[in-house]
Design an enzyme around this catalytic site. Structure first.
Site, PDB file in Angstrom:
ATOM      1  N   ASP A   1       0.274  -7.556   1.369  1.00 32.19           N
ATOM      2  CA  ASP A   1       0.665  -6.158   1.576  1.00 32.19           C
ATOM      3  C   ASP A   1       2.177  -5.985   1.687  1.00 32.19           C
ATOM      4  O   ASP A   1       2.680  -5.302   2.583  1.00 32.19           O
ATOM      5  CB  ASP A   1      -0.015  -5.557   2.801  1.00 32.19           C
ATOM      6  CG  ASP A   1      -0.071  -4.023   2.720  1.00 32.19           C
ATOM      7  OD1 ASP A   1       0.492  -3.467   1.759  1.00 32.19           O
ATOM      8  OD2 ASP A   1      -0.663  -3.409   3.616  1.00 32.19           O
TER       9      ASP A   1
ATOM     10  N   SER B   1       4.484   2.830   7.847  1.00 34.92           N
ATOM     11  CA  SER B   1       4.293   1.658   7.005  1.00 34.92           C
ATOM     12  C   SER B   1       5.549   1.314   6.229  1.00 34.92           C
ATOM     13  O   SER B   1       6.150   2.176   5.577  1.00 34.92           O
ATOM     14  CB  SER B   1       3.158   1.901   5.993  1.00 34.92           C
ATOM     15  OG  SER B   1       1.915   1.673   6.579  1.00 34.92           O
TER      16      SER B   1
ATOM     17  N   HIS C   1       0.818  -1.214   0.000  1.00 40.18           N
ATOM     18  CA  HIS C   1       0.000   0.000   0.000  1.00 40.18           C
ATOM     19  C   HIS C   1       0.853   1.265   0.000  1.00 40.18           C
ATOM     20  O   HIS C   1       0.345   2.358  -0.283  1.00 40.18           O
ATOM     21  CB  HIS C   1      -1.014  -0.001   1.158  1.00 40.18           C
ATOM     22  CG  HIS C   1      -0.440   0.284   2.509  1.00 40.18           C
ATOM     23  ND1 HIS C   1      -0.188  -0.701   3.438  1.00 40.18           N
ATOM     24  CD2 HIS C   1      -0.087   1.443   3.103  1.00 40.18           C
ATOM     25  CE1 HIS C   1       0.295  -0.161   4.545  1.00 40.18           C
ATOM     26  NE2 HIS C   1       0.361   1.144   4.361  1.00 40.18           N
TER      27      HIS C   1
END
Length: 370
Positions: free
Chosen positions: A139, A222, A108
């Site tokens: 992911d 992230s 992402h």
């Protein structure tokens, strides 16, 4: 499901800010950190003789100065291997996988972009990178620097089987675009299965075996590193919990990281083959959608299409069937089906309960690979 339905998992990629301009969010977070007393470990009472947290080595009683030294040693060793990634209008983090310039991050974070700007820790220099491959189902993604700078140091990964609740961990990344930031906490739980939403750029993936941590994780973390006091990466911070009762803001101290074992498996295949060739994820081989009952409540997953030669097809499941259970797990939505399958491996045998023309049936299924 390990996370209450009232909670929403949010992907941790902020929109890019102009370098040098701290937006209101960054100011608020900095103030919150200061008000929370996050100004470094103060002197702490001596602990009884025990293992150094996260190392497994017997040591003398641990003092506040000892712990501070451990933090500083790990940060000095690992932080240079954590980078900031600019992908279009978004910012995220990444970790150096090898000295050839491969960087592991979240799918992402890269989104639909193919080229990126990568900034190494404690440096203003940026390098261009290209996408090797993205695997949204887990992911994870790998990008590669067009020109790997000298001295690029790969991270060391921990053994996921040895990660324990209570271990001290440090989260490293670029929260809110603030590069080379570090927060501390503990491993709060292991083996969580969580599903991320697709809003805010999420992939909608259901991921098993996640590490839950109390270390502060914010948008921008992230793809970064969750590290033990041995200087080993135990996971990649990916999700933070938000609570609608708090106005959709982050639920403090609840973050999730993809475990190191999964990162090594997926990233290793991408680096070697340019794509994922063995996901290790179980699948029924169907396309489905959530159906509701007369009270408009989720009541199962309707089979829209069955893959030829897939697990469901071999077991006699057909289009139009409504799956209501896998093994002992009740199935009410597509998400619950994904979470149930996440607990299995390809080749394992289980049962699937479904309704057809109003009648319930249960069949044995040998699960395939995703």
């Amino acid at each position: 499901m390990d996370v209450s339905p009232a909670r929403v998992l949010t992907c941790l990629r902020p929109r890019a800010r102009v370098p040098g301009s701290a937006g209101p969010l960054a100011v608020l977070v900095c103030c919150a950190a200061l008000l929370s007393g996050c100004d470094g470990p103060a002197s702490a009472p001596e602990a009884a003789a025990t293992d150094r947290p996260g190392t497994g080595r017997a040591v003398a009683p641990l003092t506040g100065n000892d712990l501070q030294s451990d933090y500083q040693r790990v940060i000095k060793d690992v932080l240079p291997s954590v980078v900031q990634i600019r992908a279009g209008h978004g910012l995220g983090s990444g970790i150096v996988y090898d000295d050839k310039g491969h960087i592991v991050t979240n799918a992402h974070v890269v989104g639909n972009e193919k080229t990126f700007q990568v900034t190494t820790a404690n440096s203003e220099d940026s390098f261009t990178a290209g996408l090797v491959s993205s695997y949204p189902e887990q992911d994870l993604a790998v990008v590669k620097l067009d020109r790997a700078p000298g001295g690029l140091k790969a991270v060391s990964f921990a053994d996921s089987e040895k990660v324990e609740v209570g271990q001290i961990v440090l989260a490293m990344g670029s929260p809110l675009g603030l590069s080379s930031s570090v927060t501390q906490g503990i491993v709060s739980a292991t083996g969580r299965t969580v599903s991320e939403g697709q809003s805010g750029g999420g992939t909608g993936a259901t991921i098993a075996g996640m590490v839950q941590t109390s270390a502060a994780i914010n948008p921008g973390n992230s793809g970064g590193a969750l590290v033990n006091l041995n200087g080993q990466v135990i996971g990649i911070p990916t999700l933070a919990a938000t609570d609608p009762e708090l106005g959709g803001s982050a639920a403090p101290g609840i973050g999730f990281a993809i475990p190191a074992s999964m990162v090594k498996t997926i990233a290793g295949q991408i680096v070697k083959y340019g794509r994922v060739v063995d996901s290790g994820r179980a699948a029924l081989g169907i396309t489905g959608r959530t159906v509701v009952d007369s009270g408009l409540q989720p009541a199962g997953v309707a089979v829209i299409d069955v893959k030829t030669g897939g697990a469901a097809g071999k077991a006699g499941i057909r289009s139009g069937d409504i799956i209501t259970k896998v093994g002992d797990a009740d199935i009410t939505t597509i998400t619950s089906l994904s979470e149930a399958l996440a607990s299995y491996k390809p080749g394992q045998h289980t049962t699937v309960t479904f309704t057809r023309d109003g009648s319930g049936r249960t069949v044995g299924v040998t699960l395939g690979a995703q």
